[in-house]
Design a protein around this motif. Sequence first.
Motif, PDB file in Angstrom:
ATOM      1  N   ARG A   1      29.773 138.553  28.737  1.00  0.00           N
ATOM      2  CA  ARG A   1      28.576 138.176  27.975  1.00  0.00           C
ATOM      3  C   ARG A   1      27.646 137.237  28.740  1.00  0.00           C
ATOM      4  N   GLN A   2      27.951 137.033  30.029  1.00  0.00           N
ATOM      5  CA  GLN A   2      27.084 136.157  30.821  1.00  0.00           C
ATOM      6  C   GLN A   2      25.719 136.810  31.036  1.00  0.00           C
ATOM      7  N   ARG A   3      24.728 135.943  31.302  1.00  0.00           N
ATOM      8  CA  ARG A   3      23.343 136.385  31.562  1.00  0.00           C
ATOM      9  C   ARG A   3      22.712 137.103  30.376  1.00  0.00           C
ATOM     10  N   THR A   4      23.108 136.697  29.169  1.00  0.00           N
ATOM     11  CA  THR A   4      22.448 137.244  27.979  1.00  0.00           C
ATOM     12  C   THR A   4      21.857 136.113  27.129  1.00  0.00           C
ATOM     13  N   GLY A   5      21.745 134.924  27.712  1.00  0.00           N
ATOM     14  CA  GLY A   5      21.084 133.833  27.011  1.00  0.00           C
ATOM     15  C   GLY A   5      22.005 132.883  26.259  1.00  0.00           C
ATOM     16  N   ILE A   6      23.309 133.105  26.360  1.00  0.00           N
ATOM     17  CA  ILE A   6      24.243 132.263  25.603  1.00  0.00           C
ATOM     18  C   ILE A   6      24.328 130.854  26.211  1.00  0.00           C
ATOM     19  N   GLY A   7      24.401 130.791  27.538  1.00  0.00           N
ATOM     20  CA  GLY A   7      24.440 129.483  28.205  1.00  0.00           C
ATOM     21  C   GLY A   7      23.206 128.667  27.862  1.00  0.00           C
ATOM     22  N   ARG A   8      22.058 129.317  27.899  1.00  0.00           N
ATOM     23  CA  ARG A   8      20.803 128.629  27.560  1.00  0.00           C
ATOM     24  C   ARG A   8      20.850 128.071  26.144  1.00  0.00           C
ATOM     25  N   ARG A   9      21.320 128.880  25.200  1.00  0.00           N
ATOM     26  CA  ARG A   9      21.379 128.424  23.801  1.00  0.00           C
ATOM     27  C   ARG A   9      22.320 127.229  23.651  1.00  0.00           C
TER      28      ARG A   9
ATOM     29  N   GLY B   1      25.568 120.836  38.951  1.00  0.00           N
ATOM     30  CA  GLY B   1      25.373 122.266  38.742  1.00  0.00           C
ATOM     31  C   GLY B   1      24.321 122.824  39.678  1.00  0.00           C
ATOM     32  N   ASP B   2      24.089 124.097  39.534  1.00  0.00           N
ATOM     33  CA  ASP B   2      23.138 124.797  40.384  1.00  0.00           C
ATOM     34  C   ASP B   2      21.725 124.543  39.864  1.00  0.00           C
ATOM     35  N   PRO B   3      20.886 123.849  40.663  1.00  0.00           N
ATOM     36  CA  PRO B   3      19.528 123.533  40.195  1.00  0.00           C
ATOM     37  C   PRO B   3      18.750 124.761  39.745  1.00  0.00           C
ATOM     38  N   ARG B   4      19.033 125.933  40.336  1.00  0.00           N
ATOM     39  CA  ARG B   4      18.270 127.137  39.951  1.00  0.00           C
ATOM     40  C   ARG B   4      18.466 127.469  38.476  1.00  0.00           C
ATOM     41  N   PHE B   5      19.616 127.115  37.938  1.00  0.00           N
ATOM     42  CA  PHE B   5      19.871 127.359  36.515  1.00  0.00           C
ATOM     43  C   PHE B   5      19.366 126.198  35.651  1.00  0.00           C
ATOM     44  N   TYR B   6      19.620 124.956  36.094  1.00  0.00           N
ATOM     45  CA  TYR B   6      19.408 123.815  35.194  1.00  0.00           C
ATOM     46  C   TYR B   6      17.992 123.241  35.205  1.00  0.00           C
ATOM     47  N   GLU B   7      17.214 123.528  36.246  1.00  0.00           N
ATOM     48  CA  GLU B   7      15.855 122.966  36.276  1.00  0.00           C
ATOM     49  C   GLU B   7      15.027 123.431  35.082  1.00  0.00           C
ATOM     50  N   ARG B   8      15.307 124.620  34.584  1.00  0.00           N
ATOM     51  CA  ARG B   8      14.524 125.158  33.458  1.00  0.00           C
ATOM     52  C   ARG B   8      14.659 124.313  32.189  1.00  0.00           C
ATOM     53  N   PHE B   9      15.733 123.493  32.141  1.00  0.00           N
ATOM     54  CA  PHE B   9      15.929 122.625  30.963  1.00  0.00           C
ATOM     55  C   PHE B   9      15.406 121.212  31.218  1.00  0.00           C
TER      56      PHE B   9
ATOM     57  N   ALA C   1      38.594 132.115  31.608  1.00  0.00           N
ATOM     58  CA  ALA C   1      38.050 133.389  32.101  1.00  0.00           C
ATOM     59  C   ALA C   1      36.791 133.165  32.935  1.00  0.00           C
ATOM     60  N   ALA C   2      36.023 132.118  32.615  1.00  0.00           N
ATOM     61  CA  ALA C   2      34.749 131.901  33.302  1.00  0.00           C
ATOM     62  C   ALA C   2      34.919 131.245  34.670  1.00  0.00           C
ATOM     63  N   PHE C   3      35.991 130.465  34.842  1.00  0.00           N
ATOM     64  CA  PHE C   3      36.186 129.739  36.104  1.00  0.00           C
ATOM     65  C   PHE C   3      37.356 130.341  36.875  1.00  0.00           C
ATOM     66  N   PRO C   4      37.337 130.196  38.194  1.00  0.00           N
ATOM     67  CA  PRO C   4      38.395 130.796  39.010  1.00  0.00           C
ATOM     68  C   PRO C   4      39.765 130.139  38.833  1.00  0.00           C
TER      69      PRO C   4
ATOM     70  N   PRO D   1      32.536 120.866  31.235  1.00  0.00           N
ATOM     71  CA  PRO D   1      32.120 122.168  31.751  1.00  0.00           C
ATOM     72  C   PRO D   1      31.373 123.001  30.703  1.00  0.00           C
ATOM     73  N   ILE D   2      30.643 124.008  31.218  1.00  0.00           N
ATOM     74  CA  ILE D   2      30.029 125.019  30.348  1.00  0.00           C
ATOM     75  C   ILE D   2      30.538 126.378  30.801  1.00  0.00           C
ATOM     76  N   ALA D   3      30.855 127.215  29.852  1.00  0.00           N
ATOM     77  CA  ALA D   3      31.440 128.517  30.191  1.00  0.00           C
ATOM     78  C   ALA D   3      30.975 129.568  29.199  1.00  0.00           C
ATOM     79  N   VAL D   4      30.661 130.738  29.735  1.00  0.00           N
ATOM     80  CA  VAL D   4      30.364 131.905  28.900  1.00  0.00           C
ATOM     81  C   VAL D   4      31.326 133.009  29.329  1.00  0.00           C
ATOM     82  N   THR D   5      31.876 133.699  28.393  1.00  0.00           N
ATOM     83  CA  THR D   5      32.857 134.736  28.702  1.00  0.00           C
ATOM     84  C   THR D   5      32.209 135.778  29.628  1.00  0.00           C
TER      85      THR D   5
HETATM   86  C1  COA Z   1      26.691 129.312  34.216  1.00  0.00           C
HETATM   87  C2  COA Z   1      26.833 129.976  32.837  1.00  0.00           C
HETATM   88  C3  COA Z   1      27.391 128.970  31.832  1.00  0.00           C
HETATM   89  C4  COA Z   1      25.421 130.415  32.405  1.00  0.00           C
HETATM   90  O1  COA Z   1      25.501 130.993  31.130  1.00  0.00           O
HETATM   91  P1  COA Z   1      24.818 132.391  30.831  1.00  0.00           P
HETATM   92  O2  COA Z   1      24.953 132.657  29.380  1.00  0.00           O
HETATM   93  O3  COA Z   1      25.355 133.399  31.783  1.00  0.00           O
HETATM   94  O4  COA Z   1      23.293 132.061  31.238  1.00  0.00           O
HETATM   95  P2  COA Z   1      21.987 132.517  30.447  1.00  0.00           P
HETATM   96  O5  COA Z   1      22.106 133.975  30.153  1.00  0.00           O
HETATM   97  O6  COA Z   1      21.668 131.602  29.347  1.00  0.00           O
HETATM   98  O7  COA Z   1      20.919 132.258  31.569  1.00  0.00           O
HETATM   99  C5  COA Z   1      20.784 133.227  32.535  1.00  0.00           C
HETATM  100  C6  COA Z   1      19.973 132.647  33.630  1.00  0.00           C
HETATM  101  O8  COA Z   1      20.731 131.739  34.363  1.00  0.00           O
HETATM  102  C7  COA Z   1      20.839 132.176  35.713  1.00  0.00           C
HETATM  103  N1  COA Z   1      22.196 131.907  36.084  1.00  0.00           N
HETATM  104  C8  COA Z   1      23.309 132.127  35.382  1.00  0.00           C
HETATM  105  N2  COA Z   1      24.372 131.698  36.083  1.00  0.00           N
HETATM  106  C9  COA Z   1      23.894 131.192  37.236  1.00  0.00           C
HETATM  107  C10 COA Z   1      24.484 130.581  38.357  1.00  0.00           C
HETATM  108  N3  COA Z   1      25.813 130.392  38.460  1.00  0.00           N
HETATM  109  N4  COA Z   1      23.678 130.151  39.354  1.00  0.00           N
HETATM  110  C11 COA Z   1      22.350 130.342  39.276  1.00  0.00           C
HETATM  111  N5  COA Z   1      21.732 130.898  38.233  1.00  0.00           N
HETATM  112  C12 COA Z   1      22.504 131.315  37.226  1.00  0.00           C
HETATM  113  C13 COA Z   1      20.524 133.632  35.707  1.00  0.00           C
HETATM  114  O9  COA Z   1      19.919 134.011  36.914  1.00  0.00           O
HETATM  115  C14 COA Z   1      19.555 133.739  34.562  1.00  0.00           C
HETATM  116  O10 COA Z   1      18.270 133.417  35.019  1.00  0.00           O
HETATM  117  P3  COA Z   1      17.138 134.467  34.800  1.00  0.00           P
HETATM  118  O11 COA Z   1      17.194 134.861  33.335  1.00  0.00           O
HETATM  119  O12 COA Z   1      15.905 133.702  35.170  1.00  0.00           O
HETATM  120  O13 COA Z   1      17.519 135.565  35.740  1.00  0.00           O
HETATM  121  C15 COA Z   1      27.736 131.226  32.902  1.00  0.00           C
HETATM  122  O14 COA Z   1      27.211 132.160  33.789  1.00  0.00           O
HETATM  123  C16 COA Z   1      29.179 130.915  33.298  1.00  0.00           C
HETATM  124  O15 COA Z   1      30.037 130.709  32.441  1.00  0.00           O
HETATM  125  N6  COA Z   1      29.469 130.923  34.608  1.00  0.00           N
HETATM  126  C17 COA Z   1      30.828 130.664  35.088  1.00  0.00           C
HETATM  127  C18 COA Z   1      31.223 129.223  34.882  1.00  0.00           C
HETATM  128  C19 COA Z   1      30.252 128.267  35.547  1.00  0.00           C
HETATM  129  O16 COA Z   1      29.885 128.462  36.711  1.00  0.00           O
HETATM  130  N7  COA Z   1      29.815 127.225  34.820  1.00  0.00           N
HETATM  131  C20 COA Z   1      28.824 126.288  35.321  1.00  0.00           C
HETATM  132  C21 COA Z   1      29.395 125.216  36.159  1.00  0.00           C
HETATM  133  S1  COA Z   1      29.986 123.871  35.118  1.00  0.00           S
END
Ligand code: COA
Length: 163
Positions: free
Chosen positions: A79-87, A108-116, A20-23, A72-76
């Motif tokens: 429920r995306q953008r609610t902190g599950i990916g971060r956890r 991955g997208d540096p905008r998401f992963y740099e925070r870790f 569901a998370a990926f195309p 891969p990492i995936a959130v349904t």
């Molecule tokens: C990427 C993914 C795992 C993140 O999980 P999530 O639970 O949605 O993320 P969180 O709620 O923990 O974190 C949210 C933060 O990440 C950012 N974020 C989430 N997905 C992002 C993306 N694809 N690109 C950039 N930033 C992203 C949000 O802007 C948010 O930042 P903010 O709180 O500063 O605005 C999820 O969105 C997902 O399953 N996406 C589809 C599959 C995918 O692209 N997987 C990653 C490639 S392997």
Amino acid sequence: MIVRDETQADIAAIREVVDAAFPGPAEARLVDLLRADGGLTYSLVAVEAGRLVGHVAFSPMTAPFRALGLGPIAVTPDRQRTGIGRRLIEAGLARATRDGWQAVFLLGDPRFYERFGFSVERAAGYTTPYAGPHWMVVALGGEPLPTPTGEVAYAPAFARLDG
Ligand SMILES: CC(C)(COP(=O)(O)OP(=O)(O)OC[C@H]1O[C@@H](n2cnc3c(N)ncnc32)[C@H](O)[C@@H]1OP(=O)(O)O)[C@@H](O)C(=O)NCCC(=O)NCCS
């Protein structure tokens, strides 16, 4: 919401969440291939009120030091953008640190992963077909990586994806 290791009973639900998370079907297939190969060092699930809503895979890499690949990492989707990916990521990195892994690589997208703590700059010295603006690494345990260069390869299942 809890984060825990996958069990046999989670496998179908993991497939659904990743699908569901990926195309396309590639990422769900990759998780299955990694599992079949014994290449899922960590396979963590996020569960909310009994519903599996997220998954992350960590697999061993070939590298000059003990390194895992995240993905891969995936959130349904609902429920995306609610902190599950971060956890999921924080739990995986904590586990890897405790178990003595020295680094985690990912694409991955540096905008998401740099925070870790993941860095494109620090990954640039490691040779891989995936090198580029999305290729990142984080060093674990507060130690710099033992060498800034070297060849790095994902687990074999990644190369079998198109086959
Ligand atoms: C990427 C993914 C795992 C993140 O999980 P999530 O639970 O949605 O993320 P969180 O709620 O923990 O974190 C949210 C933060 O990440 C950012 N974020 C989430 N997905 C992002 C993306 N694809 N690109 C950039 N930033 C992203 C949000 O802007 C948010 O930042 P903010 O709180 O500063 O605005 C999820 O969105 C997902 O399953 N996406 C589809 C599959 C995918 O692209 N997987 C990653 C490639 S392997």
